[in-house]
Design a protein around this motif. Sequence first.
Motif, PDB file in Angstrom:
ATOM      1  N   VAL A  88      -2.298  10.642  10.636  1.00  0.00           N
ATOM      2  CA  VAL A  88      -2.777  10.308   9.296  1.00  0.00           C
ATOM      3  C   VAL A  88      -4.075   9.510   9.361  1.00  0.00           C
ATOM      4  CG1 VAL A  88      -2.263   8.930   7.242  1.00  0.00           C
ATOM      5  CG2 VAL A  88      -0.530  10.462   8.185  1.00  0.00           C
ATOM      6  N   ARG A  89      -4.173   8.603  10.300  1.00  0.00           N
ATOM      7  CA  ARG A  89      -5.383   7.786  10.403  1.00  0.00           C
ATOM      8  C   ARG A  89      -6.588   8.626  10.812  1.00  0.00           C
ATOM      9  NH1 ARG A  89      -0.837   6.146  11.130  1.00  0.00           N
ATOM     10  NH2 ARG A  89      -0.052   4.196  10.268  1.00  0.00           N
ATOM     11  N   ALA A  90      -6.371   9.542  11.727  1.00  0.00           N
ATOM     12  CA  ALA A  90      -7.457  10.446  12.117  1.00  0.00           C
ATOM     13  C   ALA A  90      -7.878  11.333  10.953  1.00  0.00           C
ATOM     14  CB  ALA A  90      -7.020  11.303  13.306  1.00  0.00           C
ATOM     15  N   LEU A 119       0.061   1.224   0.978  1.00  0.00           N
ATOM     16  CA  LEU A 119       1.375   0.853   0.461  1.00  0.00           C
ATOM     17  C   LEU A 119       2.281   2.067   0.309  1.00  0.00           C
ATOM     18  CD1 LEU A 119       0.526  -1.858  -2.230  1.00  0.00           C
ATOM     19  CD2 LEU A 119       1.741  -2.186  -0.071  1.00  0.00           C
ATOM     20  N   LEU A 120       1.700   3.170  -0.162  1.00  0.00           N
ATOM     21  CA  LEU A 120       2.468   4.405  -0.307  1.00  0.00           C
ATOM     22  C   LEU A 120       3.072   4.818   1.027  1.00  0.00           C
ATOM     23  CD1 LEU A 120       3.335   7.012  -1.803  1.00  0.00           C
ATOM     24  CD2 LEU A 120       1.056   7.925  -1.301  1.00  0.00           C
ATOM     25  N   PHE A 121       2.269   4.765   2.072  1.00  0.00           N
ATOM     26  CA  PHE A 121       2.747   5.167   3.395  1.00  0.00           C
ATOM     27  C   PHE A 121       3.927   4.304   3.836  1.00  0.00           C
ATOM     28  CE2 PHE A 121       2.699   5.654   7.980  1.00  0.00           C
ATOM     29  CZ  PHE A 121       2.418   6.993   8.140  1.00  0.00           C
ATOM     30  N   GLN A 122       3.850   3.008   3.595  1.00  0.00           N
ATOM     31  CA  GLN A 122       4.917   2.108   4.019  1.00  0.00           C
ATOM     32  C   GLN A 122       6.174   2.288   3.180  1.00  0.00           C
ATOM     33  OE1 GLN A 122       4.965  -0.025   6.754  1.00  0.00           O
ATOM     34  NE2 GLN A 122       7.130   0.059   6.190  1.00  0.00           N
ATOM     35  N   VAL A 123       6.013   2.434   1.873  1.00  0.00           N
ATOM     36  CA  VAL A 123       7.186   2.637   1.008  1.00  0.00           C
ATOM     37  C   VAL A 123       7.924   3.909   1.422  1.00  0.00           C
ATOM     38  CG1 VAL A 123       7.958   3.066  -1.354  1.00  0.00           C
ATOM     39  CG2 VAL A 123       6.177   1.377  -0.928  1.00  0.00           C
ATOM     40  N   VAL A 124       7.164   4.955   1.706  1.00  0.00           N
ATOM     41  CA  VAL A 124       7.777   6.211   2.138  1.00  0.00           C
ATOM     42  C   VAL A 124       8.499   6.023   3.471  1.00  0.00           C
ATOM     43  CG1 VAL A 124       7.283   8.555   2.922  1.00  0.00           C
ATOM     44  CG2 VAL A 124       6.204   7.686   0.854  1.00  0.00           C
ATOM     45  N   ARG A 173     -15.037  16.633  -4.682  1.00  0.00           N
ATOM     46  CA  ARG A 173     -15.488  16.228  -3.345  1.00  0.00           C
ATOM     47  C   ARG A 173     -14.399  15.477  -2.584  1.00  0.00           C
ATOM     48  NH1 ARG A 173     -19.640  12.674  -2.466  1.00  0.00           N
ATOM     49  NH2 ARG A 173     -19.338  11.619  -4.471  1.00  0.00           N
ATOM     50  N   ALA A 174     -13.458  14.878  -3.287  1.00  0.00           N
ATOM     51  CA  ALA A 174     -12.419  14.078  -2.643  1.00  0.00           C
ATOM     52  C   ALA A 174     -11.120  14.858  -2.442  1.00  0.00           C
ATOM     53  CB  ALA A 174     -12.140  12.835  -3.473  1.00  0.00           C
ATOM     54  N   GLN A 175     -11.184  16.191  -2.460  1.00  0.00           N
ATOM     55  CA  GLN A 175      -9.973  16.987  -2.379  1.00  0.00           C
ATOM     56  C   GLN A 175      -9.178  16.707  -1.100  1.00  0.00           C
ATOM     57  OE1 GLN A 175      -8.614  18.938  -4.857  1.00  0.00           O
ATOM     58  NE2 GLN A 175      -6.868  18.807  -3.453  1.00  0.00           N
ATOM     59  N   ARG A 176      -9.882  16.532   0.018  1.00  0.00           N
ATOM     60  CA  ARG A 176      -9.159  16.286   1.276  1.00  0.00           C
ATOM     61  C   ARG A 176      -8.427  14.941   1.243  1.00  0.00           C
ATOM     62  NH1 ARG A 176      -9.962  20.099   5.044  1.00  0.00           N
ATOM     63  NH2 ARG A 176     -11.892  21.319   4.983  1.00  0.00           N
ATOM     64  N   LEU A 177      -9.024  13.956   0.609  1.00  0.00           N
ATOM     65  CA  LEU A 177      -8.343  12.671   0.457  1.00  0.00           C
ATOM     66  C   LEU A 177      -7.144  12.810  -0.482  1.00  0.00           C
ATOM     67  CD1 LEU A 177     -11.352  10.200   0.201  1.00  0.00           C
ATOM     68  CD2 LEU A 177      -9.726  10.409   2.086  1.00  0.00           C
ATOM     69  N   ALA A 178      -7.298  13.594  -1.538  1.00  0.00           N
ATOM     70  CA  ALA A 178      -6.180  13.843  -2.448  1.00  0.00           C
ATOM     71  C   ALA A 178      -5.041  14.560  -1.716  1.00  0.00           C
ATOM     72  CB  ALA A 178      -6.646  14.663  -3.645  1.00  0.00           C
ATOM     73  N   ASP A 179      -5.389  15.522  -0.869  1.00  0.00           N
ATOM     74  CA  ASP A 179      -4.372  16.237  -0.085  1.00  0.00           C
ATOM     75  C   ASP A 179      -3.647  15.282   0.858  1.00  0.00           C
ATOM     76  OD1 ASP A 179      -5.107  18.591  -1.315  1.00  0.00           O
ATOM     77  OD2 ASP A 179      -6.366  19.287   0.341  1.00  0.00           O
ATOM     78  N   ALA A 213      -3.174  12.062   0.402  1.00  0.00           N
ATOM     79  CA  ALA A 213      -2.264  11.253  -0.420  1.00  0.00           C
ATOM     80  C   ALA A 213      -1.025  12.055  -0.800  1.00  0.00           C
ATOM     81  CB  ALA A 213      -2.987  10.767  -1.673  1.00  0.00           C
ATOM     82  N   ALA A 214      -1.212  13.339  -1.116  1.00  0.00           N
ATOM     83  CA  ALA A 214      -0.077  14.188  -1.479  1.00  0.00           C
ATOM     84  C   ALA A 214       0.889  14.332  -0.317  1.00  0.00           C
ATOM     85  CB  ALA A 214      -0.585  15.561  -1.922  1.00  0.00           C
ATOM     86  N   TYR A 215       0.354  14.475   0.880  1.00  0.00           N
ATOM     87  CA  TYR A 215       1.223  14.583   2.050  1.00  0.00           C
ATOM     88  C   TYR A 215       2.027  13.294   2.241  1.00  0.00           C
ATOM     89  CZ  TYR A 215       2.789  14.279   6.821  1.00  0.00           C
ATOM     90  OH  TYR A 215       3.560  14.072   7.920  1.00  0.00           O
ATOM     91  N   CYS A 216       1.352  12.156   2.125  1.00  0.00           N
ATOM     92  CA  CYS A 216       2.038  10.873   2.301  1.00  0.00           C
ATOM     93  C   CYS A 216       3.143  10.681   1.261  1.00  0.00           C
ATOM     94  CB  CYS A 216       1.029   9.727   2.216  1.00  0.00           C
ATOM     95  SG  CYS A 216      -0.086   9.621   3.621  1.00  0.00           S
TER      96      CYS A 216
END
Length: 280
Positions: A32-34, A201-206, A264-270, A272-275
Amino acid sequence: MGLNRYADHAVAHKSPLLNAMTHGVMNGGKRVRALAVLAAGELNGAATPALLTVAAALEYIHAYSLIHDDLPCMDDDDLRRGQPTVHVVYGEAQALLAGDALQTLAFSLLASRDVELSANTQIRLIRELARASGAVGMAGGQAIDLYHVGLSLSQTDMQMMHQLKTGALLHASLVMGALCGEGDVNEPIDALNLFAEHLGLLFQVVDDILDASQETAVLGKTAGKDDAANKPTYVRALGLEGARDYAQSLYRSALAALTPYGERAQRLADLAAYCATRVY
C-alpha cells in the motif's frame, strides 16, 4: 532494488542476514505504501524510475517495522503474511539485525547518486522519511501502543496513536511521491494532507476489524491477537458494527478530500477504495 548489491558480500561471508532481510521484504504484502508513492507521484508528474526507488525505500522501512513488531519483546507473533515470521526462521538476533539493515538500506537508496532527482529533493525525501519513521512517527506510535496494553485509551488518544503508528508512514508515502514530481510541490502536499490523514486512520480501523472478524488463514497472521493482548482497538472502543461504520465514514472523507483533483486523482481514489473494501 537495493538488496542485490549486498548479495555477493553476504554469500562470500556466509551470512544469513541477506536471507533474513529478503524473507522480511519478499514474503508478500499489499504494498500500500509503494502504491501511495506511485499514485501521488503520478498526480504530480513524477518520473517512474525515481518513484520506484522511493517506493522501495518505503517498503524497506515498513518491512523493518514488521520484523521488529513480530519479535517476542514486542507483539511476539509467529505468522506474518501466511508465513513464519523472520525471528522464527532465522532467530531473534538475525531478525533484529535484518530490521536494522533494512532501515539503513532505505536511507541509502534515497541518498544514492543513481536517483534521478535533485540533491535538494533527496534531502527533503530523507528528512520526511526520518520524521515519519522515528519518535514523532511510527516508532513513537508503537511505543504508545505498547505502553497502553491492558489500559483504557479514549478514541481521541487512540486516533492520535494510530496517526503516528500507521498514518505517519502512509502520509510520508504520499508526500514523498509528490516531492518527486515537477509540479508545484507545496500545493499537492497541502492538498494531500487531509486525504493522508483519513487514509491512515481508515487503514488502521480496517486492520482492527479484520483482526476481530477474520480467521488466521485469511489474515495471514494470528487472528484475535490484539484482543487477546488486551490492546486498545477501534472494535473494542466502538464495537464491530460501529467500527465498520467509522471505516466507511473515513472512506467517504478520503474521497471528498480528492475532489479538487478530479479525475487526475483516480489512482488515489482506487487506493482508498481498496483500503475500505477489504473489510468485507
